[in-house]
Design a protein around this motif. Structure first.
Motif, PDB file in Angstrom:
ATOM      1  N   HIS A  35      35.930  42.185  37.185  1.00 18.33           N
ATOM      2  CA  HIS A  35      36.252  41.613  38.327  1.00 18.33           C
ATOM      3  C   HIS A  35      35.186  40.332  38.340  1.00 18.33           C
ATOM      4  O   HIS A  35      34.065  40.438  37.797  1.00 18.33           O
ATOM      5  CB  HIS A  35      36.069  42.167  39.384  1.00 18.33           C
ATOM      6  N   LEU A  36      35.634  39.187  38.788  1.00 15.34           N
ATOM      7  CA  LEU A  36      34.757  38.285  39.184  1.00 15.34           C
ATOM      8  C   LEU A  36      34.737  37.864  40.546  1.00 15.34           C
ATOM      9  O   LEU A  36      35.937  38.013  41.444  1.00 15.34           O
ATOM     10  CB  LEU A  36      35.130  36.652  38.272  1.00 15.34           C
ATOM     11  N   TYR A  37      33.591  37.693  41.122  1.00 19.45           N
ATOM     12  CA  TYR A  37      33.694  37.174  42.652  1.00 19.45           C
ATOM     13  C   TYR A  37      32.933  35.935  42.892  1.00 19.45           C
ATOM     14  O   TYR A  37      31.869  35.544  42.622  1.00 19.45           O
ATOM     15  CB  TYR A  37      33.039  38.357  43.490  1.00 19.45           C
ATOM     16  N   TRP A  38      33.508  35.042  43.851  1.00 22.31           N
ATOM     17  CA  TRP A  38      32.846  33.698  44.170  1.00 22.31           C
ATOM     18  C   TRP A  38      32.806  33.755  45.668  1.00 22.31           C
ATOM     19  O   TRP A  38      33.430  33.742  46.556  1.00 22.31           O
ATOM     20  CB  TRP A  38      34.056  32.651  43.972  1.00 22.31           C
ATOM     21  N   PRO A  39      31.317  34.275  45.988  1.00 25.84           N
ATOM     22  CA  PRO A  39      30.950  34.681  47.350  1.00 25.84           C
ATOM     23  C   PRO A  39      31.168  33.563  48.351  1.00 25.84           C
ATOM     24  O   PRO A  39      31.587  33.686  49.401  1.00 25.84           O
ATOM     25  CB  PRO A  39      29.748  35.034  47.399  1.00 25.84           C
ATOM     26  N   ASP A  40      30.876  32.072  48.128  1.00 24.52           N
ATOM     27  CA  ASP A  40      31.128  30.974  48.840  1.00 24.52           C
ATOM     28  C   ASP A  40      32.713  30.919  49.042  1.00 24.52           C
ATOM     29  O   ASP A  40      32.860  30.059  50.228  1.00 24.52           O
ATOM     30  CB  ASP A  40      30.682  29.857  48.217  1.00 24.52           C
ATOM     31  N   LEU A  41      33.606  31.345  48.237  1.00 22.05           N
ATOM     32  CA  LEU A  41      34.952  31.153  48.810  1.00 22.05           C
ATOM     33  C   LEU A  41      35.622  32.455  48.879  1.00 22.05           C
ATOM     34  O   LEU A  41      36.823  32.331  49.435  1.00 22.05           O
ATOM     35  CB  LEU A  41      35.721  30.587  47.678  1.00 22.05           C
ATOM     36  N   ASP A  42      34.897  33.510  49.121  1.00 24.69           N
ATOM     37  CA  ASP A  42      35.424  34.969  49.413  1.00 24.69           C
ATOM     38  C   ASP A  42      36.672  35.138  48.596  1.00 24.69           C
ATOM     39  O   ASP A  42      37.773  35.661  49.044  1.00 24.69           O
ATOM     40  CB  ASP A  42      35.554  35.145  50.922  1.00 24.69           C
ATOM     41  N   VAL A  43      36.599  34.892  47.174  1.00 23.34           N
ATOM     42  CA  VAL A  43      37.549  35.187  46.156  1.00 23.34           C
ATOM     43  C   VAL A  43      37.130  36.165  45.093  1.00 23.34           C
ATOM     44  O   VAL A  43      36.331  35.921  44.561  1.00 23.34           O
ATOM     45  CB  VAL A  43      37.851  33.895  45.518  1.00 23.34           C
ATOM     46  N   ASP A  44      37.886  37.193  45.043  1.00 24.67           N
ATOM     47  CA  ASP A  44      37.733  38.390  44.081  1.00 24.67           C
ATOM     48  C   ASP A  44      38.769  38.504  43.139  1.00 24.67           C
ATOM     49  O   ASP A  44      40.053  38.653  43.640  1.00 24.67           O
ATOM     50  CB  ASP A  44      37.408  39.515  44.731  1.00 24.67           C
ATOM     51  N   LEU A  45      38.706  38.210  41.846  1.00 31.12           N
ATOM     52  CA  LEU A  45      39.853  38.325  40.860  1.00 31.12           C
ATOM     53  C   LEU A  45      39.392  39.212  39.896  1.00 31.12           C
ATOM     54  O   LEU A  45      38.335  39.171  39.476  1.00 31.12           O
ATOM     55  CB  LEU A  45      39.988  36.776  40.311  1.00 31.12           C
ATOM     56  N   SER A  46      40.386  39.892  39.558  1.00 31.70           N
ATOM     57  CA  SER A  46      40.448  40.683  38.139  1.00 31.70           C
ATOM     58  C   SER A  46      40.657  39.842  37.000  1.00 31.70           C
ATOM     59  O   SER A  46      41.320  38.848  37.115  1.00 31.70           O
ATOM     60  CB  SER A  46      41.246  41.903  38.095  1.00 31.70           C
ATOM     61  N   LEU A  47      39.772  40.216  36.066  1.00 34.23           N
ATOM     62  CA  LEU A  47      39.903  39.428  34.700  1.00 34.23           C
ATOM     63  C   LEU A  47      41.347  39.560  34.310  1.00 34.23           C
ATOM     64  O   LEU A  47      41.800  38.403  33.803  1.00 34.23           O
ATOM     65  CB  LEU A  47      39.120  40.010  33.747  1.00 34.23           C
ATOM     66  N   ASP A  48      42.104  40.617  34.537  1.00 34.50           N
ATOM     67  CA  ASP A  48      43.563  40.613  34.036  1.00 34.50           C
ATOM     68  C   ASP A  48      44.355  39.529  34.823  1.00 34.50           C
ATOM     69  O   ASP A  48      45.183  39.189  34.345  1.00 34.50           O
ATOM     70  CB  ASP A  48      44.032  42.106  33.988  1.00 34.50           C
ATOM     71  N   SER A  49      44.220  39.440  35.870  1.00 35.44           N
ATOM     72  CA  SER A  49      44.978  38.442  36.904  1.00 35.44           C
ATOM     73  C   SER A  49      44.748  37.197  36.248  1.00 35.44           C
ATOM     74  O   SER A  49      45.549  36.214  36.431  1.00 35.44           O
ATOM     75  CB  SER A  49      44.767  38.657  38.283  1.00 35.44           C
ATOM     76  N   ILE A  50      43.437  36.927  35.697  1.00 32.96           N
ATOM     77  CA  ILE A  50      43.224  35.482  35.363  1.00 32.96           C
ATOM     78  C   ILE A  50      44.056  35.361  33.922  1.00 32.96           C
ATOM     79  O   ILE A  50      44.618  34.260  33.520  1.00 32.96           O
ATOM     80  CB  ILE A  50      41.547  35.271  35.115  1.00 32.96           C
ATOM     81  N   ARG A  51      43.831  36.348  33.067  1.00 31.57           N
ATOM     82  CA  ARG A  51      44.418  36.379  31.860  1.00 31.57           C
ATOM     83  C   ARG A  51      45.806  36.382  31.952  1.00 31.57           C
ATOM     84  O   ARG A  51      46.619  35.835  31.113  1.00 31.57           O
ATOM     85  CB  ARG A  51      43.863  37.382  30.970  1.00 31.57           C
ATOM     86  N   HIS A  52      46.404  37.001  33.088  1.00 27.90           N
ATOM     87  CA  HIS A  52      47.982  37.134  32.988  1.00 27.90           C
ATOM     88  C   HIS A  52      48.604  36.952  34.524  1.00 27.90           C
ATOM     89  O   HIS A  52      49.045  37.797  35.073  1.00 27.90           O
ATOM     90  CB  HIS A  52      48.509  38.523  32.375  1.00 27.90           C
ATOM     91  N   PRO A  53      48.614  35.731  34.702  1.00 25.68           N
ATOM     92  CA  PRO A  53      48.702  35.435  36.277  1.00 25.68           C
ATOM     93  C   PRO A  53      50.151  35.794  36.575  1.00 25.68           C
ATOM     94  O   PRO A  53      50.572  36.035  37.832  1.00 25.68           O
ATOM     95  CB  PRO A  53      48.433  33.884  36.718  1.00 25.68           C
ATOM     96  N   ASP A  54      51.201  35.793  35.651  1.00 21.42           N
ATOM     97  CA  ASP A  54      52.498  35.989  35.706  1.00 21.42           C
ATOM     98  C   ASP A  54      52.889  37.520  36.049  1.00 21.42           C
ATOM     99  O   ASP A  54      53.699  37.700  36.693  1.00 21.42           O
ATOM    100  CB  ASP A  54      53.232  35.687  34.544  1.00 21.42           C
ATOM    101  N   HIS A  55      51.705  38.350  36.076  1.00 23.60           N
ATOM    102  CA  HIS A  55      51.887  39.799  36.197  1.00 23.60           C
ATOM    103  C   HIS A  55      51.384  39.910  37.497  1.00 23.60           C
ATOM    104  O   HIS A  55      51.634  41.165  38.199  1.00 23.60           O
ATOM    105  CB  HIS A  55      50.990  40.653  35.204  1.00 23.60           C
ATOM    106  N   TYR A  56      50.875  38.836  38.376  1.00 27.21           N
ATOM    107  CA  TYR A  56      50.279  39.193  39.606  1.00 27.21           C
ATOM    108  C   TYR A  56      50.797  38.174  40.590  1.00 27.21           C
ATOM    109  O   TYR A  56      50.235  37.066  40.531  1.00 27.21           O
ATOM    110  CB  TYR A  56      48.852  39.176  39.656  1.00 27.21           C
ATOM    111  N   PRO A  57      51.990  38.100  41.479  1.00 23.52           N
ATOM    112  CA  PRO A  57      52.435  37.272  42.122  1.00 23.52           C
ATOM    113  C   PRO A  57      51.524  36.632  43.194  1.00 23.52           C
ATOM    114  O   PRO A  57      50.858  37.617  43.712  1.00 23.52           O
ATOM    115  CB  PRO A  57      53.716  37.969  42.739  1.00 23.52           C
ATOM    116  N   LEU A  58      51.754  35.467  43.575  1.00 24.72           N
ATOM    117  CA  LEU A  58      50.702  35.106  44.632  1.00 24.72           C
ATOM    118  C   LEU A  58      51.129  35.903  45.956  1.00 24.72           C
ATOM    119  O   LEU A  58      52.123  35.475  46.388  1.00 24.72           O
ATOM    120  CB  LEU A  58      50.702  33.571  44.532  1.00 24.72           C
TER     121      LEU A  58
END
Length: 62
Positions: A35-58
């Motif tokens: 996982h990666l986390y952007w504390p200023d934006l309160d965004v937490d994303l798995s690396l897999d969702s970044i690599r394969h966004p089509d697997h994770y609907p918005l």
């Protein structure tokens, strides 16, 4: 860059970054190996969702 892998985040798939400043985007931590986390934006994303966004609907409404 994560290890030796360059990852890209298109605004169409990751709208949370659209209005972010460069400082906010560059302030990223890796709380776990998958996982990666952007504390200023309160965004937490798995690396897999970044690599394969089509697997994770918005889910967020921006």
């Amino acid at each position: 860059m994560v290890n030796d892998e360059e990852l890209a985040l298109p605004f169409s798939e990751f709208p949370w970054f659209r209005s972010a400043t460069i400082d906010q985007v560059l302030n990223v931590v890796r709380p776990s190996g998958s996982h990666l986390y952007w504390p200023d934006l309160d965004v937490d994303l798995s690396l897999d969702s970044i690599r394969h966004p089509d697997h994770y609907p918005l889910k967020a409404k921006v």
